[in-house]
Design a protein around this motif. Sequence first.
Motif, PDB file in Angstrom:
ATOM      1  N   ILE A  59       0.835  -1.188   0.019  1.00  0.00           N
ATOM      2  CA  ILE A  59      -0.126   0.022  -0.023  1.00  0.00           C
ATOM      3  C   ILE A  59       0.612   1.363  -0.014  1.00  0.00           C
ATOM      4  N   ALA A  60       0.718   2.121  -0.969  1.00  0.00           N
ATOM      5  CA  ALA A  60       1.412   3.355  -1.215  1.00  0.00           C
ATOM      6  C   ALA A  60       1.038   4.314  -0.349  1.00  0.00           C
ATOM      7  N   PRO A  61       1.855   5.141   0.366  1.00  0.00           N
ATOM      8  CA  PRO A  61       1.563   6.395   1.119  1.00  0.00           C
ATOM      9  C   PRO A  61       0.465   7.170   0.400  1.00  0.00           C
ATOM     10  N   SER A  62      -0.284   7.889   1.250  1.00  0.00           N
ATOM     11  CA  SER A  62      -1.341   8.855   0.717  1.00  0.00           C
ATOM     12  C   SER A  62      -0.601   9.990  -0.128  1.00  0.00           C
ATOM     13  N   LEU A  63       0.531  10.374   0.284  1.00  0.00           N
ATOM     14  CA  LEU A  63       1.184  11.570  -0.321  1.00  0.00           C
ATOM     15  C   LEU A  63       1.999  11.081  -1.558  1.00  0.00           C
ATOM     16  N   PHE A  64       1.846   9.586  -1.768  1.00  0.00           N
ATOM     17  CA  PHE A  64       2.621   9.313  -2.881  1.00  0.00           C
ATOM     18  C   PHE A  64       1.904   9.528  -4.278  1.00  0.00           C
ATOM     19  N   VAL A  65       2.356  10.769  -5.077  1.00  0.00           N
ATOM     20  CA  VAL A  65       1.747  11.171  -6.288  1.00  0.00           C
ATOM     21  C   VAL A  65       2.700  11.435  -7.427  1.00  0.00           C
ATOM     22  N   GLU A  66       2.570  11.444  -8.442  1.00  0.00           N
ATOM     23  CA  GLU A  66       3.382  12.022  -9.387  1.00  0.00           C
ATOM     24  C   GLU A  66       3.879  13.294  -9.171  1.00  0.00           C
ATOM     25  N   GLY A  67       5.035  13.478  -9.551  1.00  0.00           N
ATOM     26  CA  GLY A  67       5.868  14.765  -9.342  1.00  0.00           C
ATOM     27  C   GLY A  67       6.070  15.159  -7.961  1.00  0.00           C
ATOM     28  N   SER A  68       5.894  14.195  -6.977  1.00  0.00           N
ATOM     29  CA  SER A  68       6.385  14.553  -5.519  1.00  0.00           C
ATOM     30  C   SER A  68       7.608  13.879  -5.332  1.00  0.00           C
ATOM     31  N   GLY A  69       8.273  14.027  -4.202  1.00  0.00           N
ATOM     32  CA  GLY A  69       9.368  13.376  -3.793  1.00  0.00           C
ATOM     33  C   GLY A  69       9.110  11.975  -3.107  1.00  0.00           C
ATOM     34  N   VAL A  70       9.978  11.038  -3.409  1.00  0.00           N
ATOM     35  CA  VAL A  70       9.654   9.694  -2.504  1.00  0.00           C
ATOM     36  C   VAL A  70      11.344   9.233  -2.519  1.00  0.00           C
ATOM     37  N   VAL A  71      11.207   8.431  -1.491  1.00  0.00           N
ATOM     38  CA  VAL A  71      12.572   7.615  -1.038  1.00  0.00           C
ATOM     39  C   VAL A  71      11.998   6.048  -1.032  1.00  0.00           C
ATOM     40  N   ALA A  72      12.501   5.247  -1.826  1.00  0.00           N
ATOM     41  CA  ALA A  72      11.978   3.757  -1.726  1.00  0.00           C
ATOM     42  C   ALA A  72      13.420   3.029  -1.118  1.00  0.00           C
ATOM     43  N   GLU A  73      12.957   2.214  -0.319  1.00  0.00           N
ATOM     44  CA  GLU A  73      13.759   1.389   0.298  1.00  0.00           C
ATOM     45  C   GLU A  73      13.646  -0.054  -0.181  1.00  0.00           C
TER      46      GLU A  73
END
Length: 149
Positions: A92-106
């Motif tokens: 389940i992706a976080p609610s703030l995960f959207v196109e154009g936003s910053g992300v850190v993937a582990e």
Amino acid sequence: MIRAKHQRLVLIALAMVALIGAGLLAAWALRNQASYFYVPSEMRSNPPSPGRAVRLGGMVARGSIHTAADGVTTLFVVSDGKTEVPVRFKGIAPSLFVEGSGVVAEGKLGADGTFVADNLLAKHDEKYVPREMQDMTTDQAKQVVAGTK
């Protein structure tokens, strides 16, 4: 019989050896626990060894988020403006995960060049305001945060 001065020096030397030994033991135990941070251009030019846990950070490329047929696997692309890395995340992706936003993937880099993420950390900018506080003035928001309202 050992004099008091020599006894103190021996105790100090033993304490120093014990502290250095504890530090080295802790460093050795944590050597594989460190999670290195990469941006896409670094991951392409100097990829981590297979199976090594790392973090990949950047921006989610616009138009790149797709959900697989199983409904829980998300495919997207992380970019740093220079190069892109495809990412596969199952969960389940976080609610703030959207196109154009910053992300850190582990996760780990797969043999095919796709980053297989175990965890996603979505980032927001410093202008982020929770929905509940969007219509408040700055003074009202400060009162709510301070707990006076």
